[in-house]
Design an enzyme around this catalytic site. Structure first.
Site, PDB file in Angstrom:
ATOM      1  CB  SER A   1      -0.930  -0.002   1.224  1.00 53.59           C
ATOM      2  OG  SER A   1      -1.757  -1.131   1.217  1.00 53.59           O
TER       3      SER A   1
ATOM      4  CB  THR B   1       0.849   1.563  -4.385  1.00 52.04           C
ATOM      5  OG1 THR B   1       1.117   0.179  -4.600  1.00 52.04           O
ATOM      6  CG2 THR B   1       0.019   2.085  -5.545  1.00 52.04           C
ATOM      7  CE  LYS B   2       0.139   8.360   1.466  1.00 51.36           C
ATOM      8  NZ  LYS B   2       1.279   8.334   2.334  1.00 51.36           N
ATOM      9  CG  ASP B   3       7.397   6.372  -1.833  1.00 47.63           C
ATOM     10  OD1 ASP B   3       7.442   7.593  -1.675  1.00 47.63           O
ATOM     11  OD2 ASP B   3       8.406   5.665  -1.983  1.00 47.63           O
TER      12      ASP B   3
ATOM     13  CG  LEU C   1      -4.272  10.309   2.964  1.00 48.59           C
ATOM     14  CD1 LEU C   1      -5.356  10.783   3.920  1.00 48.59           C
ATOM     15  CD2 LEU C   1      -4.525  10.862   1.568  1.00 48.59           C
TER      16      LEU C   1
END
Length: 861
Positions: free
Chosen positions: A522, A525-527, A695
């Site tokens: 997770s 992917t956000k990074d 977030l």
């Protein structure tokens, strides 16, 4: 030709058993008189059609909703409109449940043994070759599967609703119209969510429903099949399935988890398990009414009853007691009663072997930054204050490690400790208590999230030695969690340093020379975006496997997977089946959360099927002789370049000045904290300003899913593929897709993510003076990605090779289209000048739509 024929059969079954039956029961459902929503069912089909036509004509949500109410209702004001929209939402939420139940009722018909690899079929293939037989036997001996249930807030129906769903599914299986009618009425009158946010213990109790009603049976059934297959081929049986549990133990960024919660959850898991044992033993006792076992029967029943219902009992690990006495009963049955009902004893013995006295292992997780603060606090106390220089925090990593002495000490804490520090120290002491009460497996892993250096693990070990643990009795496994792209790149170096450290190496020897390493999909992917995250994890696994083999360490990867492809989900078993020998794959461990729990493990049938698929994937991957094609220089160079291009594209988007503003304005991101399905905050920091780095990935992905844009699941991959085409490398890319199961799975899962996106719903954003160009940029990358993915796969439509799943997605998206439009309508209204009462009404309206949209996705967050 057999596979296409089977696929066609599945499509036919799906249309007849799922779509047709859903339409039939839905027509019944729409006529039912529910509390406060009488006559709404007659308007809803008209509203759905109006929404579909409005989107096709690029109308705004406000235009669609306002005109509909003017033409077809007597709603005289905003309050009347909001009231009817709430009633529509209530119906649609339950339509999602109805479709789930119909689909689940057809599970066994849709997922037959045809085309599925099984352990027995693998063993049968090995009959012709002694070498293959020996290799298969060794793989089975090494293999294990650990499924870890997490409390991540993506879908938790209350227990009352879960029970209705279970009963409704059973009634639909046999077309029991009377029961279906009654259950649909019950569903209409039953609240779908709690008025207040659950505590961590509440979350654990909700999740334990699946342990008690699904996994207790499904895991035992699969283990029984494994035992039977191995016995047939004279291979010793082994425990292949383990369960893990995070609610009450995972405190990373969740200030609501406390040490007392951890203890309460461990006691709850134990008590629920013994109630399951007691229930089974009562059935067994009804059959075994013979002489010679009376005394043992009474002794076991009395023990189980006390452990299940007596809250004053001092808990202890009694799994050996149960095993010994059940074996005594079995021996008597075999020797004196022709083995009658010995199979019932075997079934309970198997469950005791699987679940012990703990049911599921309670993992503890905390952020490395918190643990560093705890270590700093402890260093100020006697007697260990003398062991460290005052400038310890300023030392290099090498210098810090040199200062660590690993001496057990009884620390006299004098300084004032924060709540987090107190919780950490108390939890370390509690782990020992839980092990004494429920067995070592009840709580034996401490996961260090955001792990960035070897000292993060070594300092944690010191905390244990300073708080009641001795070196030779340190029955705890320390699990680093590498999450960001940068951390993944240095993970192997960190583990090399740890494996070379004398104290840590000695500790690993005491733990069987086994190391668990968790990798987070997770946050990576956000990074770095979808493609870079998957490629970074692949490379990290290869490097970590090599360094572990160099040090003769048995490595097990623990994959932190969410539901959607952007969080590591999708066709998960295909990932494991595509692994080559360069990636440790004998011990498969993964988190299951949110809708993944209900959709893939929500019934005994579906749980058994998916557990079997994962086990078989591990064995089939181990049988491969050929190394992974992605490790060839040609393929590796191509993926490196694609990952770089995709990363740059995603980071440019993430750093766009309108990025967070767009997400906050058009998605319900800022309202997610008001949703009462989780004890976990939406973001890690307590500051008012919402920053991307704070977030949570789950909130990030959920927000894009609510927008029906699913940016984390594809953004950058179209640019990367287009660049390869323009560079003249297209044939090489096509070869990679055809020859690498791993790369193909990444691409197929990406297409699944994109199939749940629909930019036509937000096409009117293009006219926004502030965000119009930003929306066009997102849409452009979507269209580019779609074009390139279809070209790569040789398909005309997304998910073309998964027609049943594609049809399921399409039906679900049609059901919830009105929810998406109602949400946008409410969010648009919140941009206007409103009084406080109006603000509250439109916020509640937007929030209520989130539940149904998430639940319909089944793996959308």
């Amino acid at each position: 030709m057999q596979k296409p024929r089977f696929t066609g059969q599945r499509e036919s079954i799906f249309n007849n058993e799922v779509v047709s039956r859903f339409e039939l029961y839905n027509s019944l459902f729409l006529t039912l008189p529910f509390y406060k929503i009488k006559d709404t069912g007659t308007l809803l089909p008209l509203f759905i059609k109006y929404c579909e036509d409005g989107v096709k004509n690029q109308k705004t949500p406000a235009e669609i909703i306002n005109v509909f109410f003017e033409k077809y209702t007597q709603a005289a004001n905003a309050k009347d409109i909001i009231d009817l929209l709430f009633r529509f939402i209530q119906y649609i939420e339950r339509q999602v449940v109805l479709f789930d139940a119909v689909e689940d009722a057809s599970f066994t018909k849709l997922n037959t043994a045809e085309g599925q690899s099984s352990l027995r079929s693998m063993l049968k293939k090995s009959e012709s070759s002694e070498d293959v037989y020996q290799k298969t036997a060794q793989l089975i001996d090494d293999l294990s599967l650990r499924l870890v249930l997490t409390a991540h807030p993506t879908q938790f129906y209350p227990g009352s609703v879960l029970s209705i769903i279970t009963d409704l599914t059973a009634a639909i299986k046999i077309n029991d119209i009377v029961s279906i009618n009654q259950l649909l009425q019950q569903l209409g009158k039953t609240p779908f969510f709690n008025k207040t946010s659950p505590t961590p213990v509440d979350e654990a109790l909700s999740l334990s429903w699946y342990l008690e009603n699904v996994f207790y049976f499904a895991a035992a059934n699969i283990q029984s099949e494994i035992d039977s297959s191995l016995e047939e081929y004279n291979i010793p049986t082994k425990k292949a399935i383990e369960l893990g549990f995070w609610p009450g133990g995972d405190r990373d960024g969740n200030p609501n988890v406390h040490a007392e919660d951890t203890m309460q959850v461990s006691k709850m898991l134990r008590q629920i398990l013994f109630r399951c044992y007691y229930r089974d033993f009562r059935k067994l006792k009804r059959r075994i009414t013979f002489r010679g076992v009376e005394e043992v029967i009474y002794k076991v029943q009395d023990t189980l009853y006390k452990n299940a219902f007596d809250t004053n009992i001092v808990p202890e690990n009694i799994s050996d007691f149960l095993t010994d006495n059940l074996n005594l009963i079995k021996s008597t049955l075999i020797e004196s009663h022709d083995g009658l009902f010995a199979d019932l004893v075997d079934d309970l013995l198997r469950k005791v072997e699987l679940f012990g006295s703990h049911f599921a292992s309670l993992d503890i997780r905390q952020d490395s930054r918190v643990l560093r603060d705890v270590h700093a606090y402890c260093r100020q106390s006697k007697p260990i204050i003398s062991l460290f220089p005052e400038n310890y925090d300023d030392l290099s990593e090498t210098e810090k490690i040199e200062q660590l002495s690993f001496k057990s000490a009884k620390v006299n804490y004098t300084g004032e400790a924060s709540a987090l520090i107190q919780d950490t120290l108390q939890t370390i002491a509690e782990i020992k208590q839980i092990q004494q009460s429920n067995g070592e497996l009840a709580c034996h892993r401490y996961i260090i999230s955001n792990c960035q250096q070897a000292s993060d693990i070594l300092q944690l070990i010191e905390l244990f030695l300073w708080n009641g643990w001795e070196e030779d009795q340190l029955t705890v496994d320390f699990v680093p969690l590498f999450e960001t792209v940068g951390d993944l790149q240095v993970a192997a170096d960190i583990m090399d340093l740890l494996y070379s450290h004398p104290f840590y190496r000695k500790h690993l020897e005491s733990r069987g020379n086994r190391q668990d390493i968790m990798l987070g999909y997770s946050d990576s992917t956000k990074d770095g975006g979808y493609l870079t995250a998957n490629w970074s994890i692949f490379n990290a696994k290869v490097a970590l496997t090599a360094i572990s083999e160099k040090h003769n360490i048995r490595l097990a990867f623990f994959d932190g997977r969410g539901g959607p492809p952007s969080r590591g989900g999708g066709k998960t078993h295909l990932f494991y089946a595509s692994m080559g020998k360069e990636i440790a794959n004998k011990n498969i461990q993964l988190t299951i959360q949110g809708q993944t729990i209900s959709s893939q493990y929500g019934s005994i049938d579906s749980a058994g099927f998916n557990i079997s698929q994962l086990i078989n994937a591990g064995i089939s991957a181990g049988m491969k002789e050929k190394h992974n094609v992605l490790l060839d220089p040609l393929h590796k160079d191509i993926l490196n370049v694609m990952s770089k291009d995709s990363f740059e594209s995603f980071v440019n988007l993430r750093e766009h000045p309108l990025f967070m503003g767009y997400l906050e304005r058009y998605s319900p991101l800022s309202l997610l904290s008001k949703i009462t399905i989780s004890s976990r905050p939406v973001k890690r920091s307590s500051g008012e300003k919402l920053r991307l780095e704070d977030l949570r990935a789950i909130s990030f992905v959920t927000s894009w899913g609510q927008l029906k844009q699913n940016i984390p699941g594809f953004y950058g991959i179209g640019t990367a593929l287009k660049n390869q085409e323009e560079a003249g490398n297209w044939e090489n890319i096509r070869q990679t897709y055809q020859e690498s199961g791993y790369f193909k799975t990444i691409i197929d899962n990406c297409m699944m993510s994109m199939s749940k996106a629909d930019f036509s719903i937000t096409a009117h954003f293009a006219n926004d003076p502030e965000y119009g160009d930003f929306w066009k940029m997102l849409n452009s990358e979507y269209e580019r990605s779609k074009e390139m993915l279809l070209k790569l796969a040789g398909h005309e439509t997304l998910m073309e090779n998964y027609p049943v799943e594609k049809r399921s997605v399409a039906v679900r998206e049609k059901i919830i289209l009105p929810l998406v439009l109602i949400q946008h309508f409410a969010l648009e209204k919140l941009q206007e000048e409103l009084n406080e009462e109006e603000v509250q009404s439109y916020q509640k309206l937007a929030i209520r739509t989130v539940y149904g949209i998430v639940n319909a996705g089944r793996n959308s967050a």
